[in-house]
Design a protein around this motif. Structure first.
Motif, PDB file in Angstrom:
ATOM      1  N   MET A   5       0.833  -1.207   0.000  1.00  0.00           N
ATOM      2  CA  MET A   5       0.000   0.000   0.000  1.00  0.00           C
ATOM      3  C   MET A   5       0.871   1.260   0.000  1.00  0.00           C
ATOM      4  SD  MET A   5      -3.086  -1.272   0.049  1.00  0.00           S
ATOM      5  CE  MET A   5      -4.159   0.032   0.575  1.00  0.00           C
ATOM      6  N   ASN A   6       1.930   1.249   0.792  1.00  0.00           N
ATOM      7  CA  ASN A   6       2.798   2.420   0.891  1.00  0.00           C
ATOM      8  C   ASN A   6       3.566   2.661  -0.404  1.00  0.00           C
ATOM      9  OD1 ASN A   6       1.932   2.720   3.539  1.00  0.00           O
ATOM     10  ND2 ASN A   6       3.559   1.422   4.313  1.00  0.00           N
ATOM     11  N   VAL A   7       4.065   1.586  -1.011  1.00  0.00           N
ATOM     12  CA  VAL A   7       4.767   1.721  -2.285  1.00  0.00           C
ATOM     13  C   VAL A   7       3.800   2.230  -3.347  1.00  0.00           C
ATOM     14  CG1 VAL A   7       5.910   0.424  -4.135  1.00  0.00           C
ATOM     15  CG2 VAL A   7       6.522  -0.008  -1.757  1.00  0.00           C
ATOM     16  N   THR A   8       2.596   1.700  -3.353  1.00  0.00           N
ATOM     17  CA  THR A   8       1.605   2.087  -4.360  1.00  0.00           C
ATOM     18  C   THR A   8       1.188   3.538  -4.209  1.00  0.00           C
ATOM     19  OG1 THR A   8       0.803  -0.195  -4.436  1.00  0.00           O
ATOM     20  CG2 THR A   8      -0.620   1.488  -5.385  1.00  0.00           C
ATOM     21  N   VAL A   9       0.942   3.994  -2.977  1.00  0.00           N
ATOM     22  CA  VAL A   9       0.537   5.395  -2.787  1.00  0.00           C
ATOM     23  C   VAL A   9       1.674   6.329  -3.186  1.00  0.00           C
ATOM     24  CG1 VAL A   9       1.163   5.788  -0.347  1.00  0.00           C
ATOM     25  CG2 VAL A   9      -0.828   6.933  -1.330  1.00  0.00           C
ATOM     26  N   THR A  10       2.913   5.933  -2.938  1.00  0.00           N
ATOM     27  CA  THR A  10       4.050   6.743  -3.371  1.00  0.00           C
ATOM     28  C   THR A  10       4.097   6.799  -4.886  1.00  0.00           C
ATOM     29  OG1 THR A  10       5.302   6.175  -1.381  1.00  0.00           O
ATOM     30  CG2 THR A  10       6.563   6.968  -3.277  1.00  0.00           C
ATOM     31  N   GLN A  11       3.923   5.653  -5.509  1.00  0.00           N
ATOM     32  CA  GLN A  11       3.978   5.577  -6.958  1.00  0.00           C
ATOM     33  C   GLN A  11       2.866   6.413  -7.599  1.00  0.00           C
ATOM     34  OE1 GLN A  11       3.976   1.493  -8.203  1.00  0.00           O
ATOM     35  NE2 GLN A  11       5.526   1.920  -9.726  1.00  0.00           N
ATOM     36  N   ILE A  12       1.685   6.336  -7.060  1.00  0.00           N
ATOM     37  CA  ILE A  12       0.562   7.118  -7.590  1.00  0.00           C
ATOM     38  C   ILE A  12       0.826   8.606  -7.418  1.00  0.00           C
ATOM     39  CG2 ILE A  12      -1.865   7.734  -7.164  1.00  0.00           C
ATOM     40  CD1 ILE A  12      -2.365   4.716  -6.705  1.00  0.00           C
ATOM     41  N   ALA A  55       0.099  10.054   4.290  1.00  0.00           N
ATOM     42  CA  ALA A  55       0.647  11.382   3.985  1.00  0.00           C
ATOM     43  C   ALA A  55       2.170  11.366   4.055  1.00  0.00           C
ATOM     44  CB  ALA A  55       0.072  12.426   4.934  1.00  0.00           C
ATOM     45  N   VAL A  56       2.707  10.640   5.015  1.00  0.00           N
ATOM     46  CA  VAL A  56       4.168  10.524   5.119  1.00  0.00           C
ATOM     47  C   VAL A  56       4.733   9.911   3.844  1.00  0.00           C
ATOM     48  CG1 VAL A  56       6.038   9.338   6.341  1.00  0.00           C
ATOM     49  CG2 VAL A  56       4.186  10.406   7.636  1.00  0.00           C
ATOM     50  N   PHE A  57       4.108   8.833   3.360  1.00  0.00           N
ATOM     51  CA  PHE A  57       4.613   8.185   2.156  1.00  0.00           C
ATOM     52  C   PHE A  57       4.368   9.029   0.904  1.00  0.00           C
ATOM     53  CE2 PHE A  57       4.697   4.641   5.017  1.00  0.00           C
ATOM     54  CZ  PHE A  57       5.855   3.986   4.632  1.00  0.00           C
ATOM     55  N   ILE A  58       3.295   9.788   0.897  1.00  0.00           N
ATOM     56  CA  ILE A  58       3.020  10.648  -0.259  1.00  0.00           C
ATOM     57  C   ILE A  58       4.067  11.752  -0.355  1.00  0.00           C
ATOM     58  CG2 ILE A  58       1.418  12.385  -1.162  1.00  0.00           C
ATOM     59  CD1 ILE A  58      -0.871  10.525  -0.086  1.00  0.00           C
ATOM     60  N   TYR A  59       4.286  12.470   0.744  1.00  0.00           N
ATOM     61  CA  TYR A  59       5.231  13.593   0.701  1.00  0.00           C
ATOM     62  C   TYR A  59       6.685  13.137   0.728  1.00  0.00           C
ATOM     63  CZ  TYR A  59       1.316  16.768   1.208  1.00  0.00           C
ATOM     64  OH  TYR A  59       0.163  17.468   0.993  1.00  0.00           O
ATOM     65  N   ALA A  60       7.017  12.216   1.605  1.00  0.00           N
ATOM     66  CA  ALA A  60       8.404  11.731   1.673  1.00  0.00           C
ATOM     67  C   ALA A  60       8.767  10.986   0.393  1.00  0.00           C
ATOM     68  CB  ALA A  60       8.603  10.833   2.888  1.00  0.00           C
TER      69      ALA A  60
END
Length: 189
Positions: free
Chosen positions: A3-10, A144-149
Motif C-alpha cells: 500500500m505504501n509503495v503504491t501510494v508513493t507511486q501514484i 501522507a508521510v509516504f506521499i510527501y516523503a
C-alpha cells in the motif's frame, strides 16, 4: 508494504491529490472492515478459508506489482511507469488493494483484544466509533508521510529511476515470498 509503495507511486506519477484519493479509498475500506470486525470478532476469527482466499489475491497483486517494477527497470522507463495509474481511478484502486489486504483484520482484532483486555476499549458503540475514527485518521496521516516523503525521495533520485524500480521490485517480490512462505507454513483449515 504494498500500500505504501503504491501510494508513493501514484503520487509521483499522477500527483499528490491522486495519492490522497488513493489513501482515502484505502482508509474507507479499512475503517469499515475494522468496524465490522469489532462487532463480529468471534465469527471472523473462525473464517480461515476467507483469510486464505484473500492471501492468494494479495500475493497475486504483489507479484504483479513486482513484475511490473522489474519490467519498468528493464525498459528503463522510470519510477512512475509500473502502474498504469492514469487509467485507474485512485479511490477504487486504494479500496481494492485495501479490501484484498488480509492483514487488516488480524492486526486490528489483535490490538482491539489487547485494548479490551486492559479495559481501555469497551464494547460500547460510542467507543468503537471513536476508535475507528482514530484508525482512519492515523491511516491518512501514515499515507501522507509516504506521499510527501516518497515524492521528495523520488525527486532526489530521479536520475537512478531504473535502480529505484529494481529496489521496489525486490521489496515487493520479497514481500510476496514471505507471504507465500507463511501460507505454506500455516496450512489452511
Amino acid at each position: 508494504g504494498t500500500m505504501n509503495v503504491t501510494v508513493t507511486q501514484i503520487s509521483v506519477q499522477a500527483g499528490i491529490r491522486d495519492g490522497f484519493v488513493f489513501a482515502w479509498g484505502s482508509m474507507v475500506i479499512e475503517v469499515i472492515l475494522v468496524r465490522i470486525a469489532l462487532i463480529t470478532m468471534k465469527w471472523i476469527t473462525g473464517q480461515h478459508k476467507l483469510f486464505r482466499f484473500l492471501e492468494y489475491i494479495t500475493i497475486s497483486v504483489i507479484l504483479f506489482l513486482s513484475i511490473a517494477s522489474f519490467v519498468a527497470a528493464y525498459k528503463m522507463s522510470g519510477f512512475a511507469s509500473p502502474l498504469p495509474v492514469r487509467s485507474l481511478n485512485p479511490f477504487w484502486w486504494g479500496a481494492f488493494l485495501s479490501l484484498t489486504n488480509p492483514l487488516h483484520i488480524p492486526f486490528w482484532i489483535g490490538w482491539s483484544s489487547i485494548l479490551m483486555n486492559k479495559d481501555i476499549l469497551r464494547p460500547v458503540p460510542a467507543q468503537y466509533n471513536w476508535y475507528v475514527a482514530g484508525i482512519g485518521l492515523g491511516t491518512l496521516l501514515g499515507f501522507a508521510v509516504f506521499i510527501y516523503a516518497g515524492n521528495f525521495l523520488v525527486t532526489m533520485i530521479q536520475q537512478h529511476e531504473s535502480l529505484l524500480n529494481c529496489v521496489i521490485g525486490v521489496v515487493l517480490l520479497a514481500t510476496a515470498m514471505i507471504q507465500i512462505r507463511k501460507m505454506i507454513a500455516i496450512p489452511a483449515t
